[in-house]
Write a protein that holds these residues in place. Structure first.
Motif, PDB file in Angstrom:
ATOM      1  N   SER A 165       0.833  -1.178  -0.124  1.00 50.41           N
ATOM      2  CA  SER A 165       0.020   0.052   0.238  1.00 50.41           C
ATOM      3  C   SER A 165       1.055   1.326  -0.144  1.00 50.41           C
ATOM      4  N   SER A 166       1.905   1.152   0.820  1.00 54.39           N
ATOM      5  CA  SER A 166       2.665   2.270   1.044  1.00 54.39           C
ATOM      6  C   SER A 166       3.588   2.658  -0.583  1.00 54.39           C
ATOM      7  N   ILE A 167       3.852   1.516  -1.027  1.00 55.23           N
ATOM      8  CA  ILE A 167       4.529   1.697  -2.259  1.00 55.23           C
ATOM      9  C   ILE A 167       3.572   2.204  -3.705  1.00 55.23           C
ATOM     10  N   SER A 168       2.370   1.623  -3.281  1.00 48.88           N
ATOM     11  CA  SER A 168       1.139   1.908  -4.231  1.00 48.88           C
ATOM     12  C   SER A 168       0.922   3.475  -4.069  1.00 48.88           C
ATOM     13  N   LEU A 169       0.836   3.921  -2.934  1.00 46.10           N
ATOM     14  CA  LEU A 169       0.781   5.474  -2.635  1.00 46.10           C
ATOM     15  C   LEU A 169       1.879   6.283  -3.018  1.00 46.10           C
ATOM     16  N   ALA A 170       3.108   5.782  -3.094  1.00 45.75           N
ATOM     17  CA  ALA A 170       4.232   6.423  -3.522  1.00 45.75           C
ATOM     18  C   ALA A 170       4.112   6.641  -5.080  1.00 45.75           C
ATOM     19  N   ILE A 171       3.889   5.408  -5.683  1.00 45.66           N
ATOM     20  CA  ILE A 171       3.707   5.566  -7.156  1.00 45.66           C
ATOM     21  C   ILE A 171       2.503   6.383  -7.591  1.00 45.66           C
ATOM     22  N   SER A 172       1.575   6.567  -7.048  1.00 50.05           N
ATOM     23  CA  SER A 172       0.318   7.477  -7.164  1.00 50.05           C
ATOM     24  C   SER A 172       0.884   8.987  -6.978  1.00 50.05           C
ATOM     25  N   ILE A 173       1.520   9.192  -6.019  1.00 52.37           N
ATOM     26  CA  ILE A 173       2.079  10.697  -5.762  1.00 52.37           C
ATOM     27  C   ILE A 173       3.015  10.910  -6.998  1.00 52.37           C
ATOM     28  N   LEU A 174       3.935  10.034  -7.179  1.00 52.38           N
ATOM     29  CA  LEU A 174       4.714  10.424  -8.441  1.00 52.38           C
ATOM     30  C   LEU A 174       4.005  10.643  -9.788  1.00 52.38           C
ATOM     31  N   ALA A 175       3.152   9.777  -9.987  1.00 52.28           N
ATOM     32  CA  ALA A 175       2.255   9.994 -11.264  1.00 52.28           C
ATOM     33  C   ALA A 175       1.368  11.383 -10.980  1.00 52.28           C
ATOM     34  N   ILE A 176       0.955  11.595  -9.914  1.00 50.45           N
ATOM     35  CA  ILE A 176       0.354  13.026  -9.849  1.00 50.45           C
ATOM     36  C   ILE A 176       1.440  14.190 -10.302  1.00 50.45           C
TER      37      ILE A 176
END
Length: 202
Positions: free
Chosen positions: A32-43
């Motif tokens: 979940s933490s990794i997915s959140l970080a990826i989402s932030i990078l994508a944003i």
């Protein structure tokens, strides 16, 4: 005959189940933490793309304004050259009365020519000043357009670095190696820093 295995105590079985549950929860939290970080990078990448498009539009507008300004400069230059030719022609055609008293007709003609020459010279002075203003404005607009082009090139590189960051962070979900995750974060910070540098300091 082989000896029967020792029976598992209920407390031990419960402990094993709890350990497996904790490991599973830890893995889920990590993903979940990794997915959140990826989402932030994508944003962040999407925001930087929007900002890059804005800079691109600004560069296009500046280039168009610079082109129009230089066209006005050429128009004023042509007018100035035409007026100077007219002054030279009028000066050549003006009657010379150094050795005789001019007639009334000659005096009237000379006055009309002198008035026209004075008018042309006044317009030449005005057009020359306008030409200088257009030249300075054109150079300033070209400088702004060139700055925007440098920003676009730098921001494109920063966005490429940010895309690499997203890919590296995504690999972590499949390999479960945190090295890729931290490398993705490092590349993400680098990409954002590059874009911000070119936006505010170039």
């Amino acid at each position: 005959m082989s000896e029967p295995a020792d029976p598992v105590e209920p407390a031990e079985a419960l402990e094993v189940v709890e350990n497996l549950k904790e490991a599973n929860e830890h893995g889920t939290q990590s993903q979940s933490s990794i997915s959140l970080a990826i989402s932030i990078l994508a944003i962040l990448g999407a925001l930087l793309v929007v900002l890059s498009h804005r800079v691109t539009q600004e560069a296009s507008i500046r280039e168009g304004m610079a082109k129009d300004t230089w066209e006005q400069y050429q128009v004023q230059r042509g007018r100035t050259d035409a007026l100077r030719m007219e002054v030279d022609m009028l000066t050549y055609l003006a009657p010379s009365n150094a050795n005789k008293k001019p007639t009334a007709e000659e005096a009237e003609r000379a006055a009309a020519i002198n008035k026209r020459i004075a008018d042309c010279e006044a317009r030449i002075a005005r057009y020359s000043q306008e030409k200088i203003n257009y030249e300075e404005r054109g150079q300033a607009l070209e400088g702004l357009a060139a700055r925007a082009e440098r920003q676009i090139d730098g921001m494109s590189f920063g966005q490429a670095v940010l895309q690499i960051a997203i890919i590296l962070a995504s690999i972590t979900l499949y390999t479960r190696r945190r090295l890729f995750f931290f490398a993705g974060l490092a590349f993400g910070a680098l990409g954002v820093s590059i874009d911000l540098y070119y936006v505010f300091f170039v």
